[in-house]
Design an enzyme around this catalytic site. Structure first.
Site: not given
Ligand code: GAL
Length: 837
Positions: A184, A253
């Protein structure tokens, strides 16, 4: 001799051949549709299981349960700070035995997605970075910074070369089909701009240069440079598209719940919504879904990130913290995976054609030239179900749901109709009334011999290097006998500003207050009148860290501890600023120095017992011994009577306990329909955020287990109990018109396949009683069913006949089974609850 040479040659040829066959077939690539393993496009379901969050003894069963749940890939981060606790000193043993973990996955026949990071976030202490990294001169984290890049590259290379040495990449015959670099980074790039963008490019290039033979991914990173695949993270990812058309649409995710903070509620994500999100992603062309987490597990020791992340990392994952199935989530996803796999030939071949079936209603159809066809019928409405007609057939779509038709005709699964059983777990006391002994630790106070002193307030982690949660800040305050407050009795106000996370204040050895922050804002201010007397006063502040932050930018700049100002208000001079006077520091507790958590260390102090046992006193150590409870059920400590601290068993920390922090916020009834957020569907409000603490069975020996509790605040250890976690009952709620995977058989046989309730107790348990059964319109859910107006009087007969004394059973959901239709013309269901013993 001759024949030996000959056979040697033959062997060589064979080995070469094998190598050649292997080299030709073993490959992992990708295209617009999917990850391609050995030439085959795949729809892949993946589940996150983080190896240090369980024990090596638990791994095989966790992975087996994942496999039975229809998971193809196990995804894990690599936890840098666990592997390199000090620079160049590596650790790969026990819970950190990464190679072993990957081999266990391989033995189960599953693939691995290795997220090396090495920044991992993950609610893990300092996001997985070793704290020593913060002290490398000139370092700036996750940006274009040479010292950072050098350290990060070194660790990444170390991991990749370990994997290669063990032949763990798919192209070497191993299970790893994907690797991830960074984590991320997108949000960091948005905040710090060009230097972070340059770092992203460098990281991708560095990773690709390591030549693993399998694709690299970067999650939440729109600018992931080729050939790295950018992937999506979130509760929903159907609208995500990768940055190039030749990359597959992947979801790294899909949050199955959320983490818990001390002071917050426990998040529950309904299985219906989770399944809906997956079906929605797949119907839009997605081909890889990872559940974060599939088994969340436990943040043992001081691995919790934070601040304030709980020791439990259960995450409402399909396998619970203790390794038991979280039902119906686990079973519902298993059925979803089966249904989607039935569609795989069509899904991997073509892009979907989307047509509207009405307002908020859509069909996504995958139809190939060779005749394969799969359809997903979606109802996005959160309020009302809908009847739709598709390819000349009628379908009933519950609100916020998707039906799956692997042949474009037969509905085998609907995301809102749960065919899998649910279950009730219980915690049963197996041992209480331990023989506790106590030792109260004196608060530290400044003295002539103090080794660390300064005329300043220092940042905590700079001093502790995070070797402990605790740092003492100690100073002396002289009070003139002529101070006005001494006569008036109006005590002065001590104000302590701290960057976090909790603080215990002692004046002349007396506890005079406690203050702690919350997850939303880690800083705290202690503000209380204090009982100082004429002459010299010893002020001792115990500053407590509760997990270092795991997310954000510029990790090198974050602070913990008493940074000031520290003031005393209401003295003759007005306000006295103590911030710049002499402060002494002591790292950690005395008990930690003495090793009271170990048997050998425990002999160094006098312990009290019986009527002298300390209760409700701060800074108290407790110790006891106990035998291992029989059986294999997972164990936990019920810490309800304690405040805050840490627990060790046989010298190993099971983590921080903090049942004294009650979950605030609002917990209300949870409707599965509508976009899930971590504000929705909470439980435990008004109760401790975490009451039970997992005790891994493998940490116990048969007898003489040494347990130590350090209690910061004060608690009553006599009410601590050891409990086992078991399945109490299993339930099914099945509609008479429920789509089932068996519906496929209808096509072949021409028979109508009636839905069935399937019930099964865990291995070793059998159904002893039907606690509830109603065919009709029962109310409630597993654990609290109630009969409705429509109820077949013979509802109990079939469940009793089929299930009692069995580990598993089936009951057909049809009127004739229950002695006739109790309310004709109305769609009925069977709700049944069976006790497992
Ligand atoms: C993601 C992150 C994960 C984890 C998750 C929340 O943003 O990549 O590591 O922290 O959030 O549980």
């Amino acid at each position: 001799m001759e024949s030996l040479v000959m056979s040697g040659k033959k062997l060589c040829v064979m080995v070469l051949c094998l190598y050649w066959v292997h080299a030709v077939t073993a490959s992992v690539t990708y295209d617009h549709k999917a990850i391609v393993v050995n030439g085959q496009r795949k729809i892949l379901f993946s589940g996150s299981i983080h190896y240090p969050r369980s024990t090596p003894q638990m791994w095989p069963e966790l992975i087996q349960k994942a496999k039975e749940g229809g998971v193809d890939v196990i995804q894990t981060y690599v936890f840098w700070n666990g592997h390199e606790p000090s620079p160049g000193k590596y650790y790969f043993e026990d819970r950190y035995d990464l190679v072993k973990f990957i081999k266990v996955v391989q033995q189960a026949g599953l693939y691995v997605n290795l997220r090396i990071g090495p920044y991992v976030c993950s609610e893990w202490n300092f996001g997985g970075f070793p704290v020593w990294l913060k002290f490398v001169p000139g370092i700036a984290f996750r940006t274009d910074n040479e010292p950072f890049k050098a350290a990060m590259q070194k660790f990444t290379e170390k991991i990749v070369s370990m994997m290669k040495a063990e032949n763990l990449f798919e192209t070497q015959g191993g299970p790893i089909i994907l690797s991830q670099i960074e984590n991320e980074l997108g949000p960091v790039e948005w905040e710090i701009g060009d230097p972070a963008k340059a770092y992203a490019k460098w990281a991708a290039k560095m990773a690709v240069g390591l030549d693993t033979g399998v694709p690299w991914i970067m999650c939440k990173q729109e600018d992931a440079p080729d050939p790295v695949i950018d992937t999506c993270n979130g509760y929903y990812c159907e609208n995500f598209t990768p940055n190039k058309n030749y990359k597959p649409k992947m979801w790294t995710e899909n949050w199955t719940g959320w983490c818990t903070y001390f002071g917050g509620g426990v998040n529950i994500r309904p299985a219906e919504d989770l399944a809906f999100s997956v079906a929605r992603f797949i119907q839009n062309g997605g081909s890889f879904v990872n559940y974060y987490m599939y088994h969340g597990g436990t943040n043992f020791e001081r691995t919790s990130g934070g601040p304030f992340i709980t020791t439990s990392y259960d995450y409402d994952a399909p396998i619970d913290e203790y390794g038991l199935l979280n039902e119906p989530k686990w079973g519902h996803l298993r059925d979803l995976h089966k249904a989607i796999k039935l569609c795989e030939p069509a899904l991997i071949s073509v892009d979907p054609k989307v047509t509207s079936l009405g307002n908020n209603l859509e069909a996504h159809v995958f139809k190939t030239d060779s005749g394969a066809c799969a359809a997903f019928l979606a109802n996005y409405d959160t309020k009302s179900s809908a009847k739709v007609s598709f390819a000349n057939e009628q379908y009933e779509l519950p609100r916020w749901s998707i039906s799956i038709l692997p042949d474009c005709k037969t509905e085998v699964f609907n995301t809102a109709r749960i065919g899998a059983q649910s279950s009730q777990k219980k915690m049963t006391v197996v041992r209480n009334a331990f023989d506790w002994e106590s030792y109260i630790e004196e608060p530290a106070s400044s003295s002539e011999e103090d080794s660390i002193t300064a005329n300043a307030l220092w940042e905590q982690i700079n001093i502790t290097r995070d070797s402990t949660d605790y740092l003492w800040y100690m100073t002396d305050v002289n009070i003139d006998p002529n101070e006005g407050f001494i006569k008036s009795g109006k005590w002065p106000l001590l104000t302590v500003m701290s960057a976090g996370h909790a603080l215990l204040v002692f004046i002349n050895g007396q506890h005079s207050g406690t203050s702690y922050a919350g997850a939303d804002f880690p800083k705290l201010t202690f503000n209380q009148t204090v009982n100082v007397r004429a002459g010299n006063n010893k002020i001792s502040l115990l500053s407590i860290a509760i997990g270092l932050p795991h997310v954000g930018i510029h990790f090198e700049t974050w602070n913990v501890g008493v940074l000031g100002p520290v003031t005393l208000e209401g003295v003759n001079e007005g306000t006295r600023d103590l911030s710049h006077q002499k402060w002494s520091y002591k790292v950690g507790l005395k008990g930690e120095d003495l090793g009271l958590q170990t048997v050998s260390g425990s002999g160094s102090v006098e312990w009290a017992q019986g009527s002298l046992l300390a209760k409700k006193q701060p800074l108290t150590w407790y110790k006891t011994n106990f035998n291992k409870p029989e059986g294999n059920d997972p164990l936990a400590l019920d810490m309800i009577s304690m405040g805050k601290g840490q627990v060790w068993i046989n010298g190993r920390s099971i983590g921080r306990h903090w049942p004294g922090y009650t979950a605030h916020g609002i917990c209300w009834d949870c409707d599965y329909a509508g976009s899930y957020t971590d504000k929705k569907c909470k439980k435990n409000c008004g109760e401790p955020s975490q009451r039970w603490y997992h005790v891994p069975r493998s940490w116990l020996r048969l007898s003489g287990n040494y347990m130590v509790v350090f209690e910061e605040w004060g608690g009553d250890p006599t009410r601590i109990s050891l409990v086992k976690r078991t399945t109490d009952s299993v339930c099914a709620d099945i509609y008479e018109d429920q789509p089932t995977l068996k519906n496929r058989e209808k096509l072949d046989s021409g028979n109508v396949i009636r839905p069935k309730a399937h019930l099964w107790c865990p291995p070793g348990q059998k159904m002893s009683q039907i606690k509830f059964a109603s065919y009709g319109l029962p109310h409630g859910s597993c654990g609290n069913y109630r009969q409705g107006d429509c109820h077949a009087h013979k509802s109990y007969d079939a469940p009793q006949r089929n299930c009692i004394g069995k580990q598993s059973c089936m009951v057909t959901v049809a009127s004739e089974v229950f002695g006739g239709d109790p309310c004709p013309g109305i769609a009925k269901k069977l709700s049944v609850e069976a006790i497992c013993r």
